[in-house]
Design a protein around this motif. Structure first.
Motif, PDB file in Angstrom:
ATOM      1  N   PRO A  14      56.420  41.562  38.947  1.00 40.49           N
ATOM      2  CA  PRO A  14      56.123  40.767  40.153  1.00 40.49           C
ATOM      3  C   PRO A  14      54.652  40.364  40.228  1.00 40.49           C
ATOM      4  O   PRO A  14      54.321  39.247  40.638  1.00 40.49           O
ATOM      5  CB  PRO A  14      56.506  41.713  41.296  1.00 40.49           C
ATOM      6  CG  PRO A  14      57.558  42.616  40.708  1.00 40.49           C
ATOM      7  CD  PRO A  14      57.159  42.806  39.267  1.00 40.49           C
ATOM      8  N   MET A  15      53.749  41.270  39.795  1.00 40.68           N
ATOM      9  CA  MET A  15      52.320  40.942  39.857  1.00 40.68           C
ATOM     10  C   MET A  15      51.995  39.787  38.902  1.00 40.68           C
ATOM     11  O   MET A  15      51.321  38.829  39.273  1.00 40.68           O
ATOM     12  CB  MET A  15      51.475  42.166  39.487  1.00 40.68           C
ATOM     13  CG  MET A  15      50.007  41.973  39.783  1.00 40.68           C
ATOM     14  SD  MET A  15      48.990  43.338  39.166  1.00 40.68           S
ATOM     15  CE  MET A  15      49.684  44.724  40.050  1.00 40.68           C
ATOM     16  N   ALA A  16      52.515  39.875  37.674  1.00 41.74           N
ATOM     17  CA  ALA A  16      52.232  38.833  36.683  1.00 41.74           C
ATOM     18  C   ALA A  16      52.804  37.491  37.138  1.00 41.74           C
ATOM     19  O   ALA A  16      52.167  36.446  36.979  1.00 41.74           O
ATOM     20  CB  ALA A  16      52.810  39.238  35.330  1.00 41.74           C
ATOM     21  N   MET A  81      42.578  40.202  32.719  1.00 43.02           N
ATOM     22  CA  MET A  81      41.528  40.483  31.740  1.00 43.02           C
ATOM     23  C   MET A  81      41.420  41.986  31.488  1.00 43.02           C
ATOM     24  O   MET A  81      41.096  42.432  30.394  1.00 43.02           O
ATOM     25  CB  MET A  81      40.211  39.931  32.289  1.00 43.02           C
ATOM     26  CG  MET A  81      39.237  39.516  31.239  1.00 43.02           C
ATOM     27  SD  MET A  81      40.000  38.455  30.009  1.00 43.02           S
ATOM     28  CE  MET A  81      38.982  38.862  28.620  1.00 43.02           C
ATOM     29  N   LYS A  82      41.686  42.757  32.532  1.00 45.02           N
ATOM     30  CA  LYS A  82      41.629  44.208  32.424  1.00 45.02           C
ATOM     31  C   LYS A  82      42.595  44.760  31.369  1.00 45.02           C
ATOM     32  O   LYS A  82      42.369  45.830  30.820  1.00 45.02           O
ATOM     33  CB  LYS A  82      41.954  44.751  33.816  1.00 45.02           C
ATOM     34  CG  LYS A  82      42.335  46.172  33.930  1.00 45.02           C
ATOM     35  CD  LYS A  82      42.426  46.518  35.386  1.00 45.02           C
ATOM     36  CE  LYS A  82      43.342  47.695  35.608  1.00 45.02           C
ATOM     37  NZ  LYS A  82      43.423  48.054  37.021  1.00 45.02           N
ATOM     38  N   ASP A  83      43.668  44.032  31.093  1.00 40.99           N
ATOM     39  CA  ASP A  83      44.663  44.515  30.129  1.00 40.99           C
ATOM     40  C   ASP A  83      44.433  43.977  28.729  1.00 40.99           C
ATOM     41  O   ASP A  83      45.197  44.292  27.820  1.00 40.99           O
ATOM     42  CB  ASP A  83      46.074  44.121  30.593  1.00 40.99           C
ATOM     43  CG  ASP A  83      46.474  44.837  31.873  1.00 40.99           C
ATOM     44  OD1 ASP A  83      45.942  45.938  32.113  1.00 40.99           O
ATOM     45  OD2 ASP A  83      47.297  44.302  32.625  1.00 40.99           O
ATOM     46  N   ILE A 169      46.411  55.604  43.327  1.00 44.29           N
ATOM     47  CA  ILE A 169      45.238  54.722  43.298  1.00 44.29           C
ATOM     48  C   ILE A 169      45.689  53.457  42.570  1.00 44.29           C
ATOM     49  O   ILE A 169      46.196  53.531  41.443  1.00 44.29           O
ATOM     50  CB  ILE A 169      44.052  55.332  42.516  1.00 44.29           C
ATOM     51  CG1 ILE A 169      43.712  56.730  43.010  1.00 44.29           C
ATOM     52  CG2 ILE A 169      42.846  54.397  42.556  1.00 44.29           C
ATOM     53  CD1 ILE A 169      42.821  56.802  44.216  1.00 44.29           C
ATOM     54  N   LEU A 170      45.524  52.313  43.202  1.00 45.32           N
ATOM     55  CA  LEU A 170      45.907  51.029  42.605  1.00 45.32           C
ATOM     56  C   LEU A 170      44.815  50.011  42.901  1.00 45.32           C
ATOM     57  O   LEU A 170      44.027  50.177  43.840  1.00 45.32           O
ATOM     58  CB  LEU A 170      47.234  50.537  43.198  1.00 45.32           C
ATOM     59  CG  LEU A 170      48.518  51.254  42.751  1.00 45.32           C
ATOM     60  CD1 LEU A 170      49.695  50.817  43.614  1.00 45.32           C
ATOM     61  CD2 LEU A 170      48.809  50.988  41.279  1.00 45.32           C
ATOM     62  N   ALA A 171      44.794  48.951  42.102  1.00 40.86           N
ATOM     63  CA  ALA A 171      43.800  47.902  42.309  1.00 40.86           C
ATOM     64  C   ALA A 171      44.149  47.077  43.553  1.00 40.86           C
ATOM     65  O   ALA A 171      45.306  46.710  43.763  1.00 40.86           O
ATOM     66  CB  ALA A 171      43.749  46.989  41.097  1.00 40.86           C
TER      67      ALA A 171
END
Ligand SMILES: NCc1[nH]cc(CCC(=O)O)c1CC(=O)O
Length: 310
Positions: A14-16, A81-83, A169-171
């Motif tokens: 869902p985020m992507a 970018m984090k991934d 903890i999540l972004a």
């Protein structure tokens, strides 16, 4: 590729998919004649629920997406970018056409009881598999316990509800994208939880030879985000950070327009914290990244990074 259709490949979480919708919305404003199609793919990282280090680390979230782009099944890939792995070049034959304006870079506490980190009692189980988060929590809140949890953000929220963890903890940016800011009990300060390299940045990746798509989507790029990302990525590259590295850091465009880069490297127990903060002055962003990385290496960062299995 006909110039009026851009096929976008992305993870199918869902985020992507929300990220792709942002790209489509921004494209619709700048290039209303361009049509888009979405190709969602499941990645190894989505399927594998064990330790990421066993499935080639972070590339697990990008490999299948990159392959679809290189095969020509799609014209544009959207990545967090984090991934994107920092210890190897991006796949040959692809390039980043631009970076969208950066979202919130902070992490958040998700506690169903609405408490802050300081209010959580001893032994509270915090669901996170991130060495960066584990190390910083160990440093600031050693009485809390971290338990591994995997899966996309929606799955993690479900797993917490099922009792696998007491809190997460999540972004913040990820929670915004999936429309779950209601779950946030505290947005953590940068002092408590320094973000990962590339936090809140979406990268637009094209085939190197596809100048047509590159030209169109590069209009979506944000110059300040580009500078910040260049500095952060060079830092990660020089440190040769891998998927399991407790490295944090962020570049910021100060009000004066000057770039600064702050970064830290930790031991997993949070007992050793190396820290560096420099301003660009006359340096270009990549050189600033190199300089901060060298400052950390001088303090022993290599030993900390290599000391962790990956
Ligand atoms: N590791 C998965 C991932 N990749 C990017 C984000 C957040 C969004 C971003 O920083 O772009 C997340 C979720 C999280 O860590 O909470």
């Amino acid at each position: 590729m006909p110039g009026d259709l851009i096929r976008i490949v992305s993870r199918n979480s869902p985020m992507a998919l929300a990220q792709v919708e942002r790209v489509r919305a921004e494209l619709a404003v700048l290039h209303p004649h361009v049509r888009t199609e979405v190709l969602p793919v499941t990645t190894t990282g989505d399927r594998w629920m064990g330790d990421l280090a066993q499935v080639e680390g972070k590339g697990a979230f990008t490999k299948e997406v990159d392959a679809a782009l290189l095969r020509g099944d799609a014209d544009l890939a959207v990545h967090c970018m984090k991934d994107v792995p920092g210890d190897r070049p991006i796949p040959a034959g692809t390039r980043f056409a631009g970076y969208l304006k950066r979202d919130d870079i902070r992490d958040a506490l998700v506690d169903p009881q609405g408490r802050t980190l300081d209010q959580l009692p001893r032994g509270t189980r915090i669901g996170t598999s991130s060495v960066r988060r584990v190390a910083q929590l160990a440093a600031s809140h050693p009485h809390l316990e971290c338990v591994p949890i995997r899966g996309n953000a929606n799955r993690r929220l479900e797993k917490m509800a099922a009792g696998d963890a007491d809190a997460l903890i999540l972004a913040v940016s990820g929670l915004e994208r999936i429309g779950r800011m209601d779950a946030v009990s505290e947005v953590l300060t940068l002092e408590t939880m320094l973000p990962p390299i590339g936090a809140g940045v979406l990268a637009l990746q094209c085939r190197e030879d596809d100048t047509e798509t590159t030209d169109v989507v590069s209009d979506l790029g944000d110059p300040a985000t580009h500078r910040e990302t260049s500095a952060e990525r060079m830092l990660l590259h020089v440190l040769q950070g891998h998927c399991n590295s407790p490295i944090a850091g962020y570049a910021r465009t100060e009000r004066s327009g000057e770039l600064s880069l702050r970064a830290a490297v930790f031991t997993p127990d949070g007992k050793t914290v190396l820290h560096a903060h420099e301003w660009a002055g006359r340096l270009d962003p990549a050189t600033l990244g190199t300089s901060v990385a060298v400052a950390l290496l001088r303090q022993g960062a290599r030993e900390l990074i290599d000391g962790i299995a990956h």
